[in-house]
Design an enzyme around this catalytic site. Structure first.
Site, PDB file in Angstrom:
ATOM      1  CD  GLU A   1      -2.877  -1.050  -0.045  1.00  0.00           C
ATOM      2  OE1 GLU A   1      -3.149   0.054  -0.566  1.00  0.00           O
ATOM      3  OE2 GLU A   1      -3.265  -2.141  -0.502  1.00  0.00           O
TER       4      GLU A   1
ATOM      5  CG  HIS B   1      -0.892   1.086  -4.407  1.00  0.00           C
ATOM      6  ND1 HIS B   1      -0.737   0.798  -5.730  1.00  0.00           N
ATOM      7  CD2 HIS B   1      -1.407  -0.036  -3.837  1.00  0.00           C
ATOM      8  CE1 HIS B   1      -1.127  -0.447  -5.956  1.00  0.00           C
ATOM      9  NE2 HIS B   1      -1.534  -0.980  -4.819  1.00  0.00           N
TER      10      HIS B   1
ATOM     11  CG  ASP C   1      -3.210  -2.943  -7.155  1.00  0.00           C
ATOM     12  OD1 ASP C   1      -3.902  -2.002  -6.732  1.00  0.00           O
ATOM     13  OD2 ASP C   1      -2.432  -3.596  -6.442  1.00  0.00           O
TER      14      ASP C   1
HETATM   15 ZN    ZN Z   1      -2.548  -2.811  -4.606  1.00  0.00          ZN
END
Ligand code: ZN
Length: 361
Positions: free
Chosen positions: A59, A62, A158
């Protein structure tokens, strides 16, 4: 998100743990204890905590890419079904979104690669479990699974985001999102069916499927709303005929007046100038706590937000959603030509229902 506890900050981003995740760790510890005693319980709990550290890194990747595109990341929250990075917005350019999405699975694969080196090249496989499975090898395979699962082209996973970004090269953002949402929901149904019939009622998979299904629908709705609002200016959406309240009127008088019409939020004036905003609820609360003889000026908010008539409604919406102003004044030169209230958005969305959303420019 309600029910979560902040456990720290990484690179300025608060990391939170949802209470249900703590319950999961406790449950796994308990199940291990019952099945194989304290050492098994300990191993299982170390495994789950280490696994979620890997999820935080996923995470975080991202979040860092999103932040490099100017998106504010509010927090990373760990839930029993995985991690969620809450962002104020999404990168808007397709290649930015694609890059933000793809770094997650790549990070999970990189972690798996590092664990492979530690376990197989440096020959340090980590603490060995009750059934002789070494921790780092188990973690490695789980990270490979996380990467693979996230690469499914099922929006909002994703892979689904990458797919939308690719579609957005060939069509507008809303249509690309609609296709990605339908695919995501189709995948969710398949995952749920597989969980129920092929994997003997695997409740975990069913939960993840529900999460994907609802998440996809919600994000699709947001994108459609945003597209409609971007095509409308504050000058078009504002209420031109609005009532004002005098700063010095007693609450009892103001409330009697305020409950007559449909307007919920009122600019407060002193002479010719707007000095604050008061909502019907403020008046009611004031009446309850301060009594009928106190004045509108005592209960109003003095934070007056203003926009020019050509501001687009998506930006105005964001300002209201961020809190701080409930009503926005539309100022044209030195006069106020209208107000935008939370109801204005609902009215605009109802008015535009059934029409194709305007093309993003
Ligand atoms: Zn992800």
């Amino acid at each position: 998100m309600g029910g979560s506890i902040q456990i720290g900050r990484i690179l300025g981003i608060p990391v939170r743990v949802h209470i249900t995740f703590l319950i999961l760790v406790a449950f796994i510890g308990f199940a291990g204890l019952v099945a194989g005693g304290p050492s098994r319980a300990l191993w299982s709990m170390i495994f789950i905590v280490a696994l979620f550290a890997c999820v935080v890194l996923h995470e975080l990747s991202h979040s860092l890419v999103a932040r490099s595109y100017g998106v504010r990341v509010e927090s990373i929250t760990l839930l029993p079904i995985g991690g969620v990075a809450s962002m104020e917005d999404m990168p808007r350019k397709p290649h930015e979104e694609a890059l933000m999405a793809i770094v997650g699975p790549l990070t999970s694969l990189a972690i798996a690669g590092a664990l492979y080196v530690v376990a197989n090249v440096l020959h340090y496989p980590g603490p060995v479990a009750y059934d002789h499975r070494p921790l780092f090898v188990m973690l490695m395979w789980t990270n490979v699974m996380i990467a693979g699962f996230n690469l499914l082209p099922a929006f909002p996973m994703d892979g689904g985001r990458v797919l939308r970004a690719i579609l957005a090269h060939y069509m507008d953002h809303v249509r690309a999102t609609n296709i990605a949402v339908s695919l995501g929901q189709g995948f969710a149904v398949m995952i749920a069916l597989a969980g129920i019939f092929l994997l003997n009622m695997n409740i975990w998979l069913v939960l993840i499927a529900v999460f994907i299904f609802l998440g996809a629908g919600q994000e699709g709705q947001q994108v459609r709303t945003q597209a409609v609002l971007e095509g409308i200016s504050a000058g078009q959406a504002m209420i031109r005929r609005f009532e004002t309240l005098d700063r010095n009127s007693p609450l009892s008088v103001a409330l009697a007046y305020a409950t007559q019409g449909y307007q919920h939020d009122f600019p407060v004036v002193e002479g010719d100038t707007i000095v604050g905003i008061v909502t019907r609820q403020d008046l009611l609360n004031g009446l309850h706590h301060l009594g009928p003889q106190s004045t509108v000026g005592e209960v109003m908010t003095t934070n007056v937000c203003q926009v020019p008539p050509d501001a687009n409604m998506a930006d105005v919406y964001r300002r209201i959603a961020q809190g701080g102003c409930n009503v926005i004044l539309v100022r044209e030169g030195d006069r106020i030509s209208g107000i935008v209230t939370p109801e204005s958005f609902r009215d605009q969305l109802i008015a535009s229902a059934g029409q194709p959303p305007p093309r993003p420019s």
